[in-house]
Design a protein around this motif. Sequence first.
Motif, PDB file in Angstrom:
ATOM      1  N   ASP A  84       0.838  -1.153   0.101  1.00 54.47           N
ATOM      2  CA  ASP A  84       0.106  -0.009   0.029  1.00 54.47           C
ATOM      3  C   ASP A  84       0.928   1.249   0.032  1.00 54.47           C
ATOM      4  N   LEU A  85       1.152   1.913  -1.226  1.00 52.64           N
ATOM      5  CA  LEU A  85       2.154   2.917  -1.411  1.00 52.64           C
ATOM      6  C   LEU A  85       1.638   4.043  -0.440  1.00 52.64           C
ATOM      7  N   GLY A  86       0.343   4.456  -0.044  1.00 50.97           N
ATOM      8  CA  GLY A  86       0.092   5.400   0.525  1.00 50.97           C
ATOM      9  C   GLY A  86       0.501   5.197   2.304  1.00 50.97           C
ATOM     10  N   ALA A  87       0.126   4.061   2.741  1.00 46.34           N
ATOM     11  CA  ALA A  87       0.882   3.667   4.053  1.00 46.34           C
ATOM     12  C   ALA A  87       2.081   3.670   4.098  1.00 46.34           C
ATOM     13  N   ARG A 142      10.589  -1.030   0.303  1.00 46.96           N
ATOM     14  CA  ARG A 142       9.388  -1.396   0.101  1.00 46.96           C
ATOM     15  C   ARG A 142       8.817  -0.615  -0.847  1.00 46.96           C
ATOM     16  N   ILE A 143       9.051   0.689  -0.991  1.00 41.89           N
ATOM     17  CA  ILE A 143       8.087   1.632  -1.753  1.00 41.89           C
ATOM     18  C   ILE A 143       8.916   1.590  -3.149  1.00 41.89           C
ATOM     19  N   ALA A 202       3.159  13.099  -2.010  1.00 43.53           N
ATOM     20  CA  ALA A 202       4.275  12.484  -2.066  1.00 43.53           C
ATOM     21  C   ALA A 202       3.948  11.088  -2.880  1.00 43.53           C
ATOM     22  N   VAL A 203       2.661  10.352  -2.675  1.00 41.90           N
ATOM     23  CA  VAL A 203       2.190   9.262  -3.502  1.00 41.90           C
ATOM     24  C   VAL A 203       2.263   9.852  -4.962  1.00 41.90           C
ATOM     25  N   ARG A 215      -4.190   3.514  -3.639  1.00 44.28           N
ATOM     26  CA  ARG A 215      -4.653   2.906  -2.247  1.00 44.28           C
ATOM     27  C   ARG A 215      -4.516   3.858  -1.283  1.00 44.28           C
ATOM     28  N   ALA A 216      -5.248   3.620   0.059  1.00 43.71           N
ATOM     29  CA  ALA A 216      -5.166   4.275   1.053  1.00 43.71           C
ATOM     30  C   ALA A 216      -4.087   5.655   1.132  1.00 43.71           C
TER      31      ALA A 216
END
Length: 216
Positions: A84-87, A142-143, A202-203, A215-216
């Motif tokens: 989840d990129l936002g998380a 992870r990003i 940033a996302v 996502r989120a």
Amino acid sequence: MDVKTRTRARILDAAERLFAERGVANVSLREIGAAAGQRNNSAVQYHFGTRDALVRALYEDRLAPLNARRLELLADLSGGRRDDLGALVDIYLRPLAEAMRDNPRDDSHYARFVHRFTLEDAPVSPPLGEDVAGGIREVTARIGETLAAHEPDLPPGNRAARLRLMQLLVTATLADAERRLADGSKLPLPFDELITDLRAAAVGVLRANSELPPRA
């Protein structure tokens, strides 16, 4: 706190401020000692040895609690949110944002130091240990993996460029917020809204024109 510990803390505070204002390469150890109230011109060398060792000590002193917070947030991610990129972006920026907001030291320049160091793209040598930088390395990895999974045709150079743009956006925004809080100026938005908008921006930088799910 004994005299040696207090002196060391004053030197770190002075180095943080001067490095943030002028850059690591443009500040002498003698200037740092003077700013820390040390009459002995060799005080910084006595406590830290070299400029690189001082920078390393500054990161180790400030980053350790942020690292623990990032690892805690990473551990809280459930399996379905690991990409989840936002998380992940939130985990990247939130510990520094919280530290900047909650830091009991009114003279903290840490967010501004981090931005200056990021801007100069200056590595810490030898690399910081996992107890200090393991969290930031894992979330950044992870990003990158999430970008690669959703955009397999994106060249590695473009992926690295997006990551750096994201890092500069985050550190510049938090450095500006820290300066405003220190000056008693008003933030452009209430703090929580600012962090929410920063995460979304940033996302957006990371996704660019891709089809990466928002996502989120």
